[in-house]
Motif scaffolding. Structure first.
Motif, PDB file in Angstrom:
ATOM      1  N   LEU A 121       0.823  -1.210   0.000  1.00 23.08           N
ATOM      2  CA  LEU A 121       0.000   0.000   0.000  1.00 23.08           C
ATOM      3  C   LEU A 121       0.855   1.258   0.000  1.00 23.08           C
ATOM      4  O   LEU A 121       0.561   2.223  -0.720  1.00 23.08           O
ATOM      5  CB  LEU A 121      -0.924  -0.013   1.217  1.00 23.08           C
ATOM      6  CG  LEU A 121      -1.804   1.222   1.432  1.00 23.08           C
ATOM      7  CD1 LEU A 121      -2.745   1.416   0.253  1.00 23.08           C
ATOM      8  CD2 LEU A 121      -2.586   1.100   2.732  1.00 23.08           C
ATOM      9  N   ALA A 122       1.932   1.274   0.791  1.00 17.97           N
ATOM     10  CA  ALA A 122       2.809   2.445   0.831  1.00 17.97           C
ATOM     11  C   ALA A 122       3.507   2.664  -0.504  1.00 17.97           C
ATOM     12  O   ALA A 122       3.602   3.801  -0.997  1.00 17.97           O
ATOM     13  CB  ALA A 122       3.834   2.284   1.951  1.00 17.97           C
TER      14      ALA A 122
ATOM     15  N   ALA B 207      -4.579   2.309  -2.668  1.00 12.62           N
ATOM     16  CA  ALA B 207      -5.413   1.192  -2.215  1.00 12.62           C
ATOM     17  C   ALA B 207      -5.971   0.411  -3.396  1.00 12.62           C
ATOM     18  O   ALA B 207      -6.104  -0.818  -3.336  1.00 12.62           O
ATOM     19  CB  ALA B 207      -6.541   1.713  -1.333  1.00 12.62           C
ATOM     20  N   VAL B 208      -6.289   1.126  -4.482  1.00 17.54           N
ATOM     21  CA  VAL B 208      -6.814   0.437  -5.670  1.00 17.54           C
ATOM     22  C   VAL B 208      -5.698  -0.279  -6.419  1.00 17.54           C
ATOM     23  O   VAL B 208      -5.848  -1.442  -6.839  1.00 17.54           O
ATOM     24  CB  VAL B 208      -7.529   1.448  -6.588  1.00 17.54           C
ATOM     25  CG1 VAL B 208      -7.992   0.777  -7.874  1.00 17.54           C
ATOM     26  CG2 VAL B 208      -8.716   2.070  -5.868  1.00 17.54           C
ATOM     27  N   LEU B 209      -4.555   0.384  -6.583  1.00 24.28           N
ATOM     28  CA  LEU B 209      -3.455  -0.233  -7.329  1.00 24.28           C
ATOM     29  C   LEU B 209      -2.866  -1.444  -6.611  1.00 24.28           C
ATOM     30  O   LEU B 209      -2.452  -2.417  -7.247  1.00 24.28           O
ATOM     31  CB  LEU B 209      -2.362   0.809  -7.578  1.00 24.28           C
ATOM     32  CG  LEU B 209      -2.726   1.983  -8.498  1.00 24.28           C
ATOM     33  CD1 LEU B 209      -1.576   2.980  -8.567  1.00 24.28           C
ATOM     34  CD2 LEU B 209      -3.083   1.489  -9.893  1.00 24.28           C
ATOM     35  N   SER B 210      -2.818  -1.376  -5.288  1.00 22.23           N
ATOM     36  CA  SER B 210      -2.244  -2.483  -4.525  1.00 22.23           C
ATOM     37  C   SER B 210      -3.271  -3.524  -4.112  1.00 22.23           C
ATOM     38  O   SER B 210      -2.938  -4.428  -3.336  1.00 22.23           O
ATOM     39  CB  SER B 210      -1.545  -1.942  -3.267  1.00 22.23           C
ATOM     40  OG  SER B 210      -2.490  -1.315  -2.412  1.00 22.23           O
TER      41      SER B 210
ATOM     42  N   ALA C  55     -14.576  -7.390 -10.350  1.00 17.88           N
ATOM     43  CA  ALA C  55     -15.088  -6.916 -11.634  1.00 17.88           C
ATOM     44  C   ALA C  55     -16.332  -6.048 -11.458  1.00 17.88           C
ATOM     45  O   ALA C  55     -16.487  -5.012 -12.127  1.00 17.88           O
ATOM     46  CB  ALA C  55     -15.409  -8.121 -12.526  1.00 17.88           C
ATOM     47  N   LEU C  56     -17.222  -6.422 -10.547  1.00 13.32           N
ATOM     48  CA  LEU C  56     -18.425  -5.622 -10.319  1.00 13.32           C
ATOM     49  C   LEU C  56     -18.090  -4.271  -9.692  1.00 13.32           C
ATOM     50  O   LEU C  56     -18.712  -3.249 -10.031  1.00 13.32           O
ATOM     51  CB  LEU C  56     -19.397  -6.395  -9.425  1.00 13.32           C
ATOM     52  CG  LEU C  56     -20.103  -7.587 -10.082  1.00 13.32           C
ATOM     53  CD1 LEU C  56     -20.914  -8.359  -9.057  1.00 13.32           C
ATOM     54  CD2 LEU C  56     -21.010  -7.117 -11.227  1.00 13.32           C
ATOM     55  N   PHE C  57     -17.134  -4.251  -8.774  1.00 17.28           N
ATOM     56  CA  PHE C  57     -16.741  -2.973  -8.181  1.00 17.28           C
ATOM     57  C   PHE C  57     -16.153  -2.045  -9.241  1.00 17.28           C
ATOM     58  O   PHE C  57     -16.454  -0.834  -9.259  1.00 17.28           O
ATOM     59  CB  PHE C  57     -15.728  -3.211  -7.066  1.00 17.28           C
ATOM     60  CG  PHE C  57     -15.357  -1.966  -6.306  1.00 17.28           C
ATOM     61  CD1 PHE C  57     -16.080  -1.582  -5.195  1.00 17.28           C
ATOM     62  CD2 PHE C  57     -14.291  -1.171  -6.706  1.00 17.28           C
ATOM     63  CE1 PHE C  57     -15.759  -0.439  -4.495  1.00 17.28           C
ATOM     64  CE2 PHE C  57     -13.953  -0.029  -6.016  1.00 17.28           C
ATOM     65  CZ  PHE C  57     -14.699   0.344  -4.901  1.00 17.28           C
ATOM     66  N   ALA C  58     -15.324  -2.575 -10.128  1.00 21.87           N
ATOM     67  CA  ALA C  58     -14.754  -1.757 -11.192  1.00 21.87           C
ATOM     68  C   ALA C  58     -15.839  -1.251 -12.131  1.00 21.87           C
ATOM     69  O   ALA C  58     -15.806  -0.082 -12.568  1.00 21.87           O
ATOM     70  CB  ALA C  58     -13.712  -2.560 -11.964  1.00 21.87           C
TER      71      ALA C  58
END
Length: 340
Positions: free
Chosen positions: A52-53, A120-123, A156-159
């Protein structure tokens, strides 16, 4: 002095053995003590926070830089606001599209907030994998397979919900800022705008998990297709009420888009529940379970094998080494038996 290196070496070996037990190769059944669970939890949390960092640092740099022809993160997030006609919003700087800051630290804190959200999204693949690795040893193979598909569909649904929210935000802002007309021009601060934008993305993304919740309850037997069919009108009305309350902007475009999308996803989950219940009914009918009450025993699938009759057991032969029982049972002479 001579025993300390051996003790330290032995403890290090035990630590390495404990770490090796976390993997499925060396520990397929996932049996660990409480201390080993705590060590594993600490390790998983450390890796997740490190990912995350690192991703937040990438998001902090991406906020003002566009690598490989990709627009910068700040530009992607401000495009819905910049698509609003110029007479509706205040022009700042050299006539470009900029947000307003009212404190010296507003720019830094805003950039840090957006960077952490993007991190948070990328990690998410990394910390989801750590969460998955911590939970998996306690599940059966069938449960692991079902949970893996559940996590994939949830992502997938969240995206999909976040993408829908991104395109709806522009219409919502145009409707809300248009009330000022030619009299009032709105200058949005960065904190207010990005809070509104991130809130829309999160609300739409989480709301799109509705079909997975319905399907999971249906597989557990809590919600059957007959119940969903009877409650359909009330549930759809509840979805419209939820969209009206949960949408941050409270504009009709966002509420209507969320309500219609949730209704379509709910209908899809109802059809999946119908197919699942039909398959279960066919299985019960084929196995002879259909029509049985809760107190009635279910029929056996196979004929039980007959139990062979027991063979008679003969009297055991007395041992030659054991003392004769007849002599031990004879009464003593000259004792109480002779008294008349």
């Amino acid at each position: 002095m001579g025993s300390n290196p051996l003790r330290r070496d032995g403890s290090s070996r035990r630590e390495k053995g404990r770490k090796r037990r976390w993997g499925r190769r060396h520990n397929p059944d996932g049996t660990m003590t409480l201390v080993e669970h705590l060590y594993e939890l600490r390790y998983r949390l450390t890796v997740a926070f490190a990912a995350l960092a690192l991703a937040s640092l990438v998001g902090f740099w991406w906020f003002e830089n566009g690598p490989l022809g990709i627009p910068s993160l700040g530009k992607l997030l401000t495009d819905p606001y910049c698509s609003v006609p110029e007479p509706t919003r205040v022009q700042l700087g050299q006539g470009g599209c900029q947000l307003l800051g009212t404190a010296p630290l507003d720019a830094f804190m805003l950039r840090l907030k957006v960077a952490m959200s993007a991190g948070a999204v990328l990690s998410s693949p990394f910390w989801l994998y750590q969460l998955w690795s911590f939970i998996t040893p306690g599940l059966y193979a069938k449960e692991r397979k079902f949970a893996l598909s559940f996590v994939g569909f949830a992502t997938a649904l969240f995206a999909a919900g976040a993408v829908l929210a991104y395109f709806v935000v522009a219409q919502g802002l145009l409707f809300l800022l248009g009330f000022g007309g030619q009299t009032v021009a709105i200058a949005l601060t960065g904190d207010k705008y990005f809070g509104f934008m991130l809130g829309m993305l999160v609300v739409f993304g989480v709301s799109f998990e509705l079909p997975l919740l319905v399907i999971m309850l249906n597989r557990l037997g809590v919600l059957t297709y007959d119940k969903l069919k009877r409650w359909r009108r009330g549930l759809i009305f509840g979805l419209f009420v939820f969209a009206a309350v949960a949408t941050p902007g409270q504009d009709p475009f966002s509420m209507l888009a969320l309500a219609l999308a949730l209704t379509a996803l709910f209908e899809l989950s109802v059809q999946v529940a119908r197919l699942h219940d039909r398959r279960k009914a066919r299985q019960r009918l084929a196995e002879g379970w259909d029509g049985l009450s809760d107190d009635e025993a279910s029929p056996l699938q196979h004929e039980p094998e007959p139990i062979p009759e027991p063979e008679p057991v003969g009297n055991p032969e007395p041992s030659r080494t054991s003392p004769p029982q007849a002599k031990a049972a004879e009464p003593r002479r000259g004792g109480y038996d002779d008294v008349t």
